[in-house]
Design an enzyme around this catalytic site. Structure first.
Site, PDB file in Angstrom:
ATOM      1  N   GLY A 240       0.837  -1.202   0.000  1.00 51.19           N
ATOM      2  CA  GLY A 240       0.000   0.000   0.000  1.00 51.19           C
ATOM      3  C   GLY A 240       0.866   1.243   0.000  1.00 51.19           C
ATOM      4  CB  SER A 241       0.010   4.798   0.322  1.00 46.68           C
ATOM      5  OG  SER A 241      -0.655   4.812   1.579  1.00 46.68           O
ATOM      6  CB  VAL A 244      -1.489   2.649   4.235  1.00 52.07           C
ATOM      7  CG1 VAL A 244      -1.895   1.285   4.761  1.00 52.07           C
ATOM      8  CG2 VAL A 244      -2.699   3.414   3.713  1.00 52.07           C
ATOM      9  N   GLY A 245       1.386   2.352   5.369  1.00 53.96           N
ATOM     10  CA  GLY A 245       2.412   1.469   5.915  1.00 53.96           C
ATOM     11  C   GLY A 245       3.046   2.025   7.179  1.00 53.96           C
ATOM     12  CD  GLU A 262       7.167  -5.617  -0.859  1.00 56.32           C
ATOM     13  OE1 GLU A 262       7.709  -4.731  -1.554  1.00 56.32           O
ATOM     14  OE2 GLU A 262       7.759  -6.625  -0.456  1.00 56.32           O
ATOM     15  CB  CYS A 296       4.736  -0.401  -6.244  1.00 61.96           C
ATOM     16  SG  CYS A 296       3.301  -0.816  -5.330  1.00 61.96           S
TER      17      CYS A 296
HETATM   18  C1  UN1 Z   1       3.237  -3.379  -7.581  1.00 68.19           C
HETATM   19  O1  UN1 Z   1       3.113  -2.455  -8.371  1.00 68.19           O
HETATM   20  O2  UN1 Z   1       2.622  -3.400  -6.507  1.00 68.19           O
HETATM   21  O3  UN1 Z   1       7.346  -5.275 -11.228  1.00 68.19           O
HETATM   22  C2  UN1 Z   1       4.060  -4.528  -7.851  1.00 68.19           C
HETATM   23  C3  UN1 Z   1       6.165  -5.239 -11.523  1.00 68.19           C
HETATM   24  C4  UN1 Z   1       5.249  -6.263 -10.932  1.00 68.19           C
HETATM   25  C5  UN1 Z   1       5.028  -5.950  -9.516  1.00 68.19           C
HETATM   26  C6  UN1 Z   1       4.488  -4.634  -9.258  1.00 68.19           C
HETATM   27  N1  UN1 Z   1       5.827  -7.571 -11.079  1.00 68.19           N
HETATM   28  O4  UN1 Z   1       5.699  -4.379 -12.231  1.00 68.19           O
END
Ligand code: UN1
Length: 510
Positions: A240-241, A244-245, A262, A296
């Site tokens: 999450g953001s 939040v984390g 993450e 992400c």
């Molecule tokens: C994410 O955006 O939460 O590398 C993970 C990537 C994907 C994972 C993204 N395998 O774009």
């Protein structure tokens, strides 16, 4: 929509399950889910209650006692069968991911493929939960370390990878001997419900007890908060953001729980004078607009040497002009909608802010309307000339905005700009110059968890450990030895001699 039926998604769905049974609470309000692609209502979900949470935790605790005693390779066999089921349901599940979340069908299918891949990986891992052996300093002693399961593992996932993030965590965690409680994003609960239906038969056929793969969909304030403070959940993996984390990590740390975090990324690509632009441009465009900028790992900052700046800018302008934006289920389109109108607002506000801070929008930024765009969630990806220190550039805006930042001098200057953000997930350099590439990967190079050469920032393979440093949170999922995060380590010393020597040469005669 045929795929809804194939996946057992009804008009109204229960929001909590122990893997084998659904809890039938209906009085906690409904989540009404509509597609960001079309604005059409898809289905609704009854939210789970706090009593449901309690019931699931109890079942999970009981199940753990059984599951942890099943040999790891046998747990792996069940995960193998889950992988087979996912192969069977890849097409409908990929389509539902695309329809509910808005990413392109190709990416929806790719996400299910990652689930299948992590199942295969976890099957192999189930025979490789290795510890080290060490030589003891004492005579006739043996030392080794081993890994044991933790118990109930909470898995909190974000809307942007509605199913893959669960699989990266749950499949590894399960072969490690844990039982899992999945709390998906309330924006995309239907894909989670579909996964639960898909695995149900495998669990039944193998006599897996109730409570090994649990799902709970409910209000963050009620369910999420409970889980964070719950000592019965020794590990929570959160995607999450950063905001939040940060809050969640504090709550978990207070009770000495473990967290795999993450969180946000602000991923940069450096383009040096020695870059092969034929490789770089498509990688940058995919990294910036893939999943409509909602990974992400999305490329958000492009750090370009001044000598190639204009060429890169022109090529990007050309590429962005040819992007087709529209229904993600139509494979002709490159870019689908954002998740909801709130995300569209954030996109617009960020563009407003960057202009106030001195940036220049050179392409895109419009909210699209008219035929095909009725949901109000479609935007034209933006290219913005900016400087790294602008407050808005320092933030992760979860939308397709690519900041073009100029650097001069050598690669060290580019790396300095690159590392000058609080996030540390993914990074890349495009260069054919060995010195530049190795400098970027060196210990004074990129400070991110992922650093690539001549490959973009997104699209990480499941075989590597996935995660990032700094405010990205430090967690690792998926491949390499990320499995260790789902286990507790124990060091064992065994004496097989008749003497009683102490460590550190201490004498204690009695
Ligand atoms: C994410 O955006 O939460 O590398 C993970 C990537 C994907 C994972 C993204 N395998 O774009």
């Amino acid at each position: 929509m045929d795929f809804l039926k194939t996946l057992s998604i009804k008009e109204k769905n229960f929001g909590a399950s122990t893997g084998l049974k659904w809890l039938e609470t209906t009085d906690q309000g409904e989540l009404k889910i509509s597609s960001p692609a079309t604005g059409e209502a898809i289905a609704s979900v009854y939210q789970a209650s706090e009593q449901d949470y309690e019931a699931i935790i109890e079942k999970a605790q009981e199940a753990f006692k059984v599951w942890r005693r099943i040999p790891a390779p046998k747990r792996g066999e069940i995960v193998r069968q889950i992988g087979d089921k996912l192969r069977e349901f890849k097409a409908p599940l990929g389509a539902l991911v695309s329809y509910e979340m808005g990413k392109s069908l190709q990416e929806g299918l790719g996400e299910v493929q990652e689930m299948i891949d992590i199942c295969d990986f976890s099957v192999g891992q189930s025979r490789q939960l290795y510890g080290f052996t060490m030589h003891s300093e004492r005579v006739n002693h043996r030392m080794y370390d081993q890994y044991h399961p933790l118990g109930v593992v909470g898995i909190v996932t974000a809307f942007n990878f509605p199913v893959a993030v669960w699989a990266w965590n749950a499949m590894l965690s399960a072969v490690c001997g844990n039982v899992n409680l999945w709390k998906p994003s309330s924006k995309v609960p239907l894909t989670a419900i579909a996964c639960q239906h898909i695995i149900q038969d495998v669990l039944k056929e193998n006599n897996v007890p109730e409570g090994v793969f649990n799902l709970i969909i409910g209000r963050g304030a009620a369910i999420g908060e409970r889980m964070l403070h719950d000592k019965r959940v020794p590990l929570i993996s959160i995607t999450g953001s950063t905001a939040v984390g940060r809050r969640a990590a504090q709550a978990i740390a207070k009770r000495f729980g473990k967290a795999i975090l993450e969180l946000g990324g602000n991923n940069g690509i450096i383009i040096t004078p020695d870059a092969d632009l034929q490789l770089a441009i498509p990688a940058v465009v995919f990294g910036a607009v893939g999943t409509a900028g909602q990974r992400c790992t999305t490329t958000r900052r492009l750090i370009i040497h001044e000598s190639v700046y204009d060429r890169v800018k022109d090529s990007l302008l050309n590429a962005y002009r040819s992007l087709r934006i529209g229904d993600p289920l139509d494979e002709q389109n490159h870019v689908g909608p954002l998740i909801d109108r709130q995300a569209v607002e954030m996109f617009t506000e960020a563009l407003q802010a960057v202009q106030e801070q001195g940036g220049k929008v050179i392409f895109g930024g419009e909210v699209l309307s008219g035929a095909g765009y009725e949901s109000g969630c479609y935007v034209r990806p933006a290219l913005v000339e900016a400087e790294n220190h602008y407050p808005i550039v320092q933030e992760e805006t979860f939308a397709p905005i690519l900041y073009l930042i100029k650097y001069s001098g050598d690669v060290n200057n580019a790396i300095e700009i690159h590392n000058d953000v609080v996030q540390g997930l993914s990074s890349a350099i495009f260069t054919n110059n060995l010195r530049e590439a190795e400098t970027f990967l060196s210990h004074w190079g990129s400070d991110c968890g992922i650093a690539n050469v001549n490959i973009g920032t997104s699209g990480a393979e499941i075989g590597g450990a996935f995660g990032g440093e700094k405010e990205t949170g430090g967690g690792r999922e998926s491949g390499s030895d990320a499995w260790k995060g789902y286990m507790r380590r124990q060091t064992n010393t065994i004496k097989y001699g008749a003497e009683m020597p102490l460590a550190q040469g201490v004498k204690f005669d009695i």
